[in-house]
Design a protein around this motif. Structure first.
Motif, mmCIF file in Angstrom:
data_model
loop_
_atom_site.group_PDB
_atom_site.id
_atom_site.type_symbol
_atom_site.label_atom_id
_atom_site.label_comp_id
_atom_site.label_asym_id
_atom_site.label_seq_id
_atom_site.Cartn_x
_atom_site.Cartn_y
_atom_site.Cartn_z
ATOM 1 N N GLU A 29 6.162 9.502 -4.794
ATOM 2 C CA GLU A 29 6.737 10.807 -4.442
ATOM 3 C C GLU A 29 5.926 11.522 -3.368
ATOM 4 O O GLU A 29 6.489 12.219 -2.512
ATOM 5 N N THR A 30 4.614 11.348 -3.356
ATOM 6 C CA THR A 30 3.744 12.087 -2.442
ATOM 7 C C THR A 30 3.498 11.365 -1.120
ATOM 8 O O THR A 30 2.651 11.789 -0.333
ATOM 9 N N SER A 31 4.241 10.297 -0.856
ATOM 10 C CA SER A 31 4.031 9.545 0.384
ATOM 11 C C SER A 31 4.648 10.225 1.603
ATOM 12 O O SER A 31 5.818 10.622 1.575
ATOM 13 N N GLU A 32 3.858 10.318 2.657
ATOM 14 C CA GLU A 32 4.289 10.789 3.976
ATOM 15 C C GLU A 32 3.703 9.821 4.991
ATOM 16 O O GLU A 32 2.488 9.604 5.003
ATOM 17 N N PRO A 33 4.526 9.208 5.841
ATOM 18 C CA PRO A 33 4.003 8.241 6.813
ATOM 19 C C PRO A 33 2.862 8.807 7.660
ATOM 20 O O PRO A 33 2.907 9.964 8.084
ATOM 21 N N THR A 34 1.838 7.982 7.862
ATOM 22 C CA THR A 34 0.677 8.376 8.653
ATOM 23 C C THR A 34 0.537 7.451 9.859
ATOM 24 O O THR A 34 1.384 6.597 10.098
ATOM 25 N N THR A 35 -0.534 7.638 10.610
ATOM 26 C CA THR A 35 -0.743 6.866 11.833
ATOM 27 C C THR A 35 -2.066 6.112 11.773
ATOM 28 O O THR A 35 -2.932 6.406 10.935
ATOM 29 N N ILE A 36 -2.229 5.180 12.681
ATOM 30 C CA ILE A 36 -3.478 4.430 12.755
ATOM 31 C C ILE A 36 -4.637 5.357 13.093
ATOM 32 O O ILE A 36 -5.750 5.201 12.579
ATOM 33 N N GLU A 37 -4.398 6.350 13.924
ATOM 34 C CA GLU A 37 -5.445 7.299 14.294
ATOM 35 C C GLU A 37 -5.837 8.211 13.124
ATOM 36 O O GLU A 37 -7.007 8.567 12.969
ATOM 37 N N ASP A 50 -4.123 16.119 -4.468
ATOM 38 C CA ASP A 50 -4.762 16.254 -5.772
ATOM 39 C C ASP A 50 -5.937 15.284 -5.947
ATOM 40 O O ASP A 50 -6.132 14.683 -7.020
ATOM 41 N N GLY A 51 -6.694 15.108 -4.876
ATOM 42 C CA GLY A 51 -7.887 14.277 -4.926
ATOM 43 C C GLY A 51 -7.656 12.788 -4.777
ATOM 44 O O GLY A 51 -8.614 12.006 -4.760
ATOM 45 N N VAL A 52 -6.403 12.359 -4.661
ATOM 46 C CA VAL A 52 -6.080 10.936 -4.513
ATOM 47 C C VAL A 52 -5.800 10.626 -3.042
ATOM 48 O O VAL A 52 -4.964 11.275 -2.409
ATOM 49 N N ALA A 53 -6.513 9.640 -2.493
ATOM 50 C CA ALA A 53 -6.317 9.240 -1.101
ATOM 51 C C ALA A 53 -5.001 8.491 -0.953
ATOM 52 O O ALA A 53 -4.656 7.648 -1.789
ATOM 53 N N HIS A 54 -4.261 8.801 0.113
ATOM 54 C CA HIS A 54 -2.992 8.127 0.416
ATOM 55 C C HIS A 54 -3.088 7.484 1.799
ATOM 56 O O HIS A 54 -3.404 8.162 2.789
ATOM 57 N N TYR A 55 -2.790 6.200 1.865
ATOM 58 C CA TYR A 55 -2.738 5.466 3.136
ATOM 59 C C TYR A 55 -1.300 5.009 3.317
ATOM 60 O O TYR A 55 -0.781 4.222 2.519
ATOM 61 N N VAL A 56 -0.619 5.517 4.373
ATOM 62 C CA VAL A 56 0.822 5.262 4.523
ATOM 63 C C VAL A 56 1.144 4.943 5.993
ATOM 64 O O VAL A 56 2.079 5.493 6.571
ATOM 65 N N VAL A 57 0.388 4.045 6.607
ATOM 66 C CA VAL A 57 0.609 3.682 8.011
ATOM 67 C C VAL A 57 1.807 2.738 8.106
ATOM 68 O O VAL A 57 1.872 1.727 7.393
ATOM 69 N N ASP A 58 2.756 3.067 8.996
ATOM 70 C CA ASP A 58 4.024 2.322 9.030
ATOM 71 C C ASP A 58 4.064 1.176 10.033
ATOM 72 O O ASP A 58 5.095 0.527 10.181
ATOM 73 N N HIS A 59 2.976 0.895 10.735
ATOM 74 C CA HIS A 59 2.992 -0.261 11.642
ATOM 75 C C HIS A 59 1.634 -0.952 11.657
ATOM 76 O O HIS A 59 1.032 -1.194 12.700
ATOM 77 N N THR A 60 1.166 -1.285 10.476
ATOM 78 C CA THR A 60 -0.149 -1.907 10.349
ATOM 79 C C THR A 60 -0.299 -3.242 11.080
ATOM 80 O O THR A 60 -1.414 -3.570 11.502
ATOM 81 N N PRO A 61 0.760 -4.052 11.279
ATOM 82 C CA PRO A 61 0.552 -5.298 12.020
ATOM 83 C C PRO A 61 0.005 -5.087 13.425
ATOM 84 O O PRO A 61 -0.592 -6.002 14.004
ATOM 85 N N SER A 62 0.195 -3.890 13.977
ATOM 86 C CA SER A 62 -0.326 -3.638 15.316
ATOM 87 C C SER A 62 -1.849 -3.605 15.333
ATOM 88 O O SER A 62 -2.458 -3.690 16.407
ATOM 89 N N LEU A 63 -2.481 -3.495 14.173
ATOM 90 C CA LEU A 63 -3.940 -3.597 14.114
ATOM 91 C C LEU A 63 -4.397 -5.002 14.508
ATOM 92 O O LEU A 63 -5.505 -5.190 15.024
ATOM 93 N N PHE A 64 -3.539 -5.977 14.261
ATOM 94 C CA PHE A 64 -3.787 -7.362 14.655
ATOM 95 C C PHE A 64 -2.660 -7.781 15.602
ATOM 96 O O PHE A 64 -1.888 -8.697 15.325
ATOM 97 N N PHE A 65 -2.589 -7.066 16.719
ATOM 98 C CA PHE A 65 -1.422 -7.142 17.603
ATOM 99 C C PHE A 65 -1.223 -8.505 18.240
ATOM 100 O O PHE A 65 -0.088 -8.904 18.509
ATOM 101 N N LYS A 66 -2.276 -9.244 18.484
ATOM 102 C CA LYS A 66 -2.113 -10.570 19.088
ATOM 103 C C LYS A 66 -1.488 -11.543 18.098
ATOM 104 O O LYS A 66 -0.546 -12.279 18.442
ATOM 105 N N SER A 67 -1.984 -11.549 16.879
ATOM 106 C CA SER A 67 -1.404 -12.417 15.849
ATOM 107 C C SER A 67 0.041 -12.030 15.560
ATOM 108 O O SER A 67 0.922 -12.892 15.452
#
Length: 317
Positions: free
Chosen positions: A238-246, A253-270
């Motif tokens: 419910e608390t998810s909001e898309p984030t960015t690589i930057e 409420d103290g819980v870290a959320h990671y919601v990056v929507d294009h993580t494959p670009s971190l390994f863009f060549k592969s």
């Protein structure tokens, strides 16, 4: 015959490309392809590598005039509103995004959605999905400052993205428990046992509930992390909001959320290698206007008219 334009994405940190020279060597119609100048630089290719195969290497303006525009993250493209009576070929996600749908309708566009391309039940871009899971785990843990071997992890889902995440977690020594769609209630009861929750369930937009509600965050361990690979805004989480690589992480409420929507670009060549290999197989059919069954079934909007009933259902909610 159709022409196909390949623009450089302007999405933040999006360095994947839809086609590389290696996969064009056997294509008989390279002269129908228009490649933006500098397209392959990030991958180690120069313009001559494309031009030598017969492709047109030209300005962005010229590329965007072509009949078909191919761009991995085309649903987020900054030029989408400028297109008219053309076809877009890439990840569109119109079902979950009313804004994208409205732009396609306004421009009388045809949308071929990579997310809906399947062959014999397997997603065409399954390898990219695995990379998404692998890349997200590496990036999220790095941001969180914890080694996976110090965590107990719940993974929701058993698809391609989940498989990539599970492989990485196992390799790095995490204690992993996997829950499929039939085990949602069991997970909810056991939620408090985990340091990290990885959500890889593509959310059914007709559902009005959640797997993890905001009030559930109070049941989680102090310093917990949610990695939402599905990136569905207010979907399974419910608390998810898309984030960015930057800026990949935020806290609720103290819980870290990671919601990056294009993580494959971190390994863009592969990622580009795997994407290009699949895209190349469909280019001839698109150029000759002889779409395969896979392409036909992935067409969500035709000339501005919605043909995917899921879009209408989502809009009528």
């Amino acid at each position: 015959m159709k022409t196909i334009g390949f623009p450089i994405s302007h999405k933040e940190n999006e360095r994947r490309r839809a086609i590389i020279p290696k996969h064009l060597k056997d294509l008989a119609y390279c002269e129908q392809l228009y490649i933006e100048q500098g397209y392959g630089v990030d991958l180690g290719f120069d313009d001559e590598d494309y031009a030598s195969l017969g492709c047109h290497v030209c300005s962005r303006e010229e590329v965007l005039k072509q009949a078909v525009i191919c761009d991995p993250k085309i649903g987020d493209a900054d030029y989408l509103e400028s297109l008219r009576d053309q076809t877009i070929f890439g990840w569109i996600h119109a079902v979950q995004n009313r804004d994208i749908t409205d732009k396609l309708i306004a421009g009388k566009l045809t949308g071929i959605a990579w997310e809906d391309m399947y062959e014999m039940g397997r997603h065409v871009f399954w390898k990219n999905n695995e990379i998404a899971g692998e890349a997200a785990l590496c990036h999220a843990y790095l941001q969180h400052g914890v080694f996976p071997n110090q965590t107990k992890v719940a993974v929701l889902g058993r698809g391609n993205t989940a498989r990539g995440a599970i492989r990485t977690l196992n390799y790095m020594g995490a204690e992993v428990v996997v829950y499929d769609r039939k085990m949602e209630q069991l997970f909810r009861e056991e939620l408090g046992n985990y340091d990290v929750i990885v959500n890889a369930i593509l959310w059914d937009t007709s559902r009005k509930d959640h797997i993890v509600y905001r009030e559930d965050l109070n049941r989680m361990k102090k310093g917990s992390l949610i990695i939402d690979l599905s990136c569905d805004r207010h979907g399974g989480i419910e608390t998810s909001e898309p984030t960015t690589i930057e800026n990949p992480v935020y806290y609720v409420d103290g819980v870290a959320h990671y919601v990056v929507d294009h993580t494959p670009s971190l390994f863009f060549k592969s990622s580009s290698m795997e994407i290009s290999k699949e895209v190349a197989r469909f280019l001839e059919g698109i150029i000759l206007e002889q779409p395969s069954e896979t392409i036909a079934k992935a067409t969500c909007i035709q000339d501005g008219e919605i043909i995917d009933k899921r879009i209408k259902e989502f809009q009528n909610r």
